[in-house]
Write an enzyme that holds these catalytic residues in place. Sequence first.
Site, PDB file in Angstrom:
ATOM      1  N   LYS A 232      15.063  67.869  44.775  1.00  0.00           N
ATOM      2  CA  LYS A 232      15.913  67.863  43.732  1.00  0.00           C
ATOM      3  C   LYS A 232      15.769  69.072  42.737  1.00  0.00           C
ATOM      4  O   LYS A 232      16.673  69.480  42.081  1.00  0.00           O
ATOM      5  CB  LYS A 232      15.824  66.338  42.770  1.00  0.00           C
ATOM      6  CG  LYS A 232      16.562  66.325  41.607  1.00  0.00           C
ATOM      7  CD  LYS A 232      18.091  66.649  41.741  1.00  0.00           C
ATOM      8  CE  LYS A 232      18.662  67.070  40.528  1.00  0.00           C
ATOM      9  NZ  LYS A 232      19.017  65.789  39.721  1.00  0.00           N
ATOM     10  N   CYS A 286      19.059  69.421  32.605  1.00  0.00           N
ATOM     11  CA  CYS A 286      18.644  69.549  33.917  1.00  0.00           C
ATOM     12  C   CYS A 286      17.931  71.131  34.114  1.00  0.00           C
ATOM     13  O   CYS A 286      16.699  71.220  34.402  1.00  0.00           O
ATOM     14  CB  CYS A 286      19.643  69.276  34.838  1.00  0.00           C
ATOM     15  SG  CYS A 286      19.914  67.469  34.734  1.00  0.00           S
TER      16      CYS A 286
END
Length: 473
Positions: A232, A286
């Site tokens: 990720k 993010c």
Amino acid sequence: MNAREIFYSKDLENMRRMIKDRKVLIGVIGLGSIGAVVASAFLFKGFKVVGIDKRRDDIVRMIKKKSKDLHQEDVVRKILMQSFGKKFFVEEPKPEVISDLDVYIVIVPVEWRNDHVDTSVLEEVSEIIGRNMRRGSLFILESSVPPGTTRRISRDFLERFSGMIAGEDFGVAYSPERVSLGRAFEDLVYRYPKIVSGINDLSLEAVENLYNTVVEKGVLRASSLETAEFTKLIEGVYRDVNIALANSLAEIASLIGVDFWEARELANTQPYSHIHMPGTGVGGVCLPNYPWFLISLAEVFDKKCWCRDIIKIARDINSSQPKRVVEKIIEGLNMLEIKDYKNVKICILGLSYRGDIYDIRGSPSIEIARSLREKGFEKIFIHEPYLSKDNLDLGDKIVATKDLEECIRGSNVILISTDHSIYKDLDIKKIKELAEEKKMLIYDGRNMIKTLEVVDRETEILYGGVGKSWRKL
């Protein structure tokens, strides 16, 4: 025995049957932007879902009022509202609520803060679950975390506070969310495969079977929790590094008088060229966080590892981009011989960090506005089409508005910071007519303006942008 007590067990046929018959009670801990999407996806596929959040009263109030503030995606709001009180319930993290669940899907903030990874919320949640979980339940972490977090923090907290053993008495899995706001439901249910991993084979089997019922593209097994966690992060770091490269190439293009956007389009016709789009900065929670997760982890093993260099340089480039935009604006104003900053009205188009959504976390526009305030500019307005109310006071004499004409009217500087689709309809003529100023600077940070005709000889317009040299129109 209650069926929920034996969900996670070596009886795989029973586990699969419980999932197929939707007898598994799903708990989604953290009903933020992504948690709400995950809850709606399981509801959409027929599961009963309990959303657990400390903001329980506010969430219920928004559901009952059918407020758009509940979630920006229509499909998510519709599913949550229609399911509420039937298959969807919202509760605070109380022991009796936690103990009634079969599956815990945890999506809570893990952020880079004050030069360290802040896992305090995850630790708190893992402790609450550990104190109240049933034997035979499954814990799934979806938050983006440094490799080792699921095992080192969640597993350890769950074992410590439950007195049970992970893998034997309950399952532990990691499955990163891989969605983008604005299309997150489509991403999860239809667009991407789900990456899954488990602390042991049984945990992996459980999480794989569960997500296979929700995700149309199926699941991909990772060999370990750490591999899935790392996967990720590198998806995000890849983008951050390539955006930094695009920002660098765009600056070179503007220096030598080449239109970067034209060159990019031509270059990307080559199948091995995937040059990203530059802009006024990289926002959200993010991409600005993930590089530091990996850099800090690498330093645990080797404080001087060269492997950090390109990631850190890229992060520095992107985090400095808003200040470079401010420098460009001042450069342009000097070219127009506008010196009285206090009386210059600046209209920034776009408050969200990304186009066609409303999310102002880490917004480059806010950082640009505050930097302009520090330079002495006092009339700063930001247009945002997705505001839930007409105006929003951001402090420091910075106001956001839904009214595009109000923002542009009387402005000396127009800065396009966000690629909202609505700005594609703008052209120089329309901006000039709204602004009604004799001297104007237009800085296109997202390559939104396609037509650059000369408006008239009475208005002095200086046009430039990221990847574009200054030109007088």
